[in-house]
Design a protein around this motif. Structure first.
Motif, short mmCIF file in Angstrom:
data_model
loop_
_atom_site.label_atom_id
_atom_site.label_comp_id
_atom_site.label_asym_id
_atom_site.label_seq_id
_atom_site.Cartn_x
_atom_site.Cartn_y
_atom_site.Cartn_z
N ARG A 192 -53.35 7.13 36.10
CA ARG A 192 -52.38 7.31 35.01
C ARG A 192 -51.20 6.36 35.16
N ILE A 193 -50.74 6.20 36.41
CA ILE A 193 -49.61 5.30 36.65
C ILE A 193 -49.99 3.86 36.34
N HIS A 194 -51.22 3.47 36.77
CA HIS A 194 -51.68 2.10 36.49
C HIS A 194 -51.76 1.86 34.98
N ARG A 195 -52.31 2.86 34.26
CA ARG A 195 -52.41 2.70 32.81
C ARG A 195 -51.02 2.58 32.19
N ALA A 196 -50.10 3.43 32.65
CA ALA A 196 -48.74 3.39 32.10
C ALA A 196 -48.06 2.06 32.44
N THR A 197 -48.30 1.57 33.69
CA THR A 197 -47.69 0.29 34.10
C THR A 197 -48.26 -0.86 33.28
N GLY A 198 -49.60 -0.86 33.07
CA GLY A 198 -50.22 -1.92 32.27
C GLY A 198 -49.71 -1.92 30.84
N LEU A 199 -49.56 -0.71 30.28
CA LEU A 199 -49.05 -0.61 28.91
C LEU A 199 -47.62 -1.14 28.83
N THR A 200 -46.82 -0.79 29.81
CA THR A 200 -45.42 -1.26 29.83
C THR A 200 -45.37 -2.78 29.96
N ARG A 201 -46.26 -3.34 30.84
CA ARG A 201 -46.28 -4.80 31.04
C ARG A 201 -46.66 -5.51 29.73
N ARG A 202 -47.68 -4.96 29.04
CA ARG A 202 -48.09 -5.57 27.78
C ARG A 202 -46.99 -5.51 26.74
N GLN A 203 -46.30 -4.39 26.70
CA GLN A 203 -45.20 -4.25 25.74
C GLN A 203 -44.06 -5.22 26.05
N LEU A 204 -43.79 -5.44 27.35
CA LEU A 204 -42.75 -6.39 27.72
C LEU A 204 -43.13 -7.81 27.34
N ILE A 205 -44.43 -8.14 27.53
CA ILE A 205 -44.90 -9.48 27.16
C ILE A 205 -44.78 -9.68 25.65
N GLN A 206 -45.20 -8.65 24.90
CA GLN A 206 -45.09 -8.72 23.44
C GLN A 206 -43.63 -8.88 23.01
N LEU A 207 -42.76 -8.14 23.68
CA LEU A 207 -41.34 -8.22 23.33
C LEU A 207 -40.80 -9.61 23.65
N GLU A 208 -41.20 -10.14 24.83
CA GLU A 208 -40.73 -11.48 25.22
C GLU A 208 -41.22 -12.53 24.23
N THR A 209 -42.50 -12.43 23.83
CA THR A 209 -43.07 -13.37 22.86
C THR A 209 -42.34 -13.28 21.52
N PHE A 210 -42.07 -12.03 21.11
CA PHE A 210 -41.36 -11.82 19.85
C PHE A 210 -39.98 -12.46 19.88
N LEU A 211 -39.28 -12.27 21.00
CA LEU A 211 -37.93 -12.85 21.11
C LEU A 211 -37.97 -14.37 21.12
N GLU A 212 -38.98 -14.94 21.80
CA GLU A 212 -39.10 -16.39 21.83
C GLU A 212 -39.38 -16.93 20.42
N GLU A 213 -40.25 -16.24 19.69
CA GLU A 213 -40.56 -16.68 18.31
C GLU A 213 -39.31 -16.58 17.42
N GLU A 214 -38.58 -15.50 17.62
CA GLU A 214 -37.35 -15.34 16.84
C GLU A 214 -36.37 -16.47 17.15
N GLU A 215 -36.28 -16.81 18.42
CA GLU A 215 -35.36 -17.87 18.83
C GLU A 215 -35.78 -19.22 18.25
N GLU A 216 -37.11 -19.52 18.27
CA GLU A 216 -37.61 -20.78 17.73
C GLU A 216 -37.38 -20.85 16.22
N GLU A 217 -37.63 -19.74 15.53
CA GLU A 217 -37.39 -19.73 14.09
C GLU A 217 -35.92 -19.95 13.78
N GLY A 218 -35.07 -19.40 14.60
CA GLY A 218 -33.64 -19.60 14.39
C GLY A 218 -33.23 -21.04 14.58
#
Length: 233
Positions: A192-218
């Motif tokens: 359960r911890i591994h699944r939760a950690t993997g989900l959190t890691r994926r969400q952080l990557i998605q958030l980082e990608t989203f912020l980078e795209e937002e910055e490039e568009e700006g």
């Protein structure tokens, strides 16, 4: 009167023979919880209710009886409660006499009263005065550690059939089962911890990608706004 119904107090319980007016004409014992019928006759409550379940008339005068018209005779009950009685264990040696109303209280401390052994599993009933002696030899008295050191706690009865090797084997089996159960729980929690950690890691990557795209568009929008005035010139 037919079959005798036992509802009143036994005459042999009393120090002196009770007055005839205090006797129930159904059971011929001393009135217990006396009730009066509309016709005026008085009986033990248990006796008259048992009687009326078969016949709807007074046992003495045969007049019809309606149960709702019966009344309890509290004054007579108090009078009977003051009569002196012997302890029901008098034949066993108890010499105490007391008012009938105090008889139950006396029995709670009477040394001749038979009481159950307090040790769990023991079915013996002994006189209160002999209870301490019985307790010292009671096979269910208390649990003690096995004298051979296997760690088991046993009663005297259990010690007679105790097998240390079998006890240790069973204890080892219980510990192994507990260990397997604990290991299974830990593995489940780890997954359960591994699944939760993997989900959190994926969400952080998605958030980082989203912020980078937002910055490039700006940055792209800023460049367009800068180049537009130059084109106008």
């Amino acid at each position: 009167m037919g079959e005798r119904i036992s509802g009143g107090y036994d005459l042999n319980l009393f120090v002196s023979p009770p007055d005839c007016a205090l006797l129930c004409s159904v059971c011929h014992g001393v009135l217990k919880r006396p009730v009066k019928l509309p016709c005026g006759h008085i009986f033990c409550k248990k006796c008259i209710l048992t009687w009326l379940a078969r016949q709807k008339t007074c046992p003495c005068c045969r007049k019809e009886v309606k149960r709702r018209l019966m009344v309890q005779v509290h004054k007579l009950r108090k009078t009977i409660g003051r009569l002196q009685v012997k302890c029901k264990n008098s034949q066993a040696g108890c010499c105490v006499t007391c008012p009938l109303s105090q008889h139950r209280i006396h029995l709670d401390s009477c040394p001749f009263e038979f009481t159950p052994c307090p040790n769990a599993g023991c079915m013996a009933r002994v006189q209160r005065a002999a209870l301490a002696e019985h307790d010292r030899s009671c096979g269910h008295r208390q649990q003690q550690h096995c004298p051979l050191g296997c760690g088991a706690t046993l009663t005297a009865v259990e010690r007679e059939n105790h097998n240390c090797y079998q006890e240790l084997r069973e204890a080892r089996g219980r510990r192994r089962a507990q260990g397997r159960a604990l290991d299974s729980v830990l593995r489940h929690r780890r997954r359960r911890i591994h699944r939760a950690t993997g989900l959190t890691r994926r969400q952080l990557i998605q958030l980082e990608t989203f912020l980078e795209e937002e910055e490039e568009e700006g940055m792209d929008v800023s460049n367009i706004n800068t180049e537009a005035p130059r084109a106008a010139m």
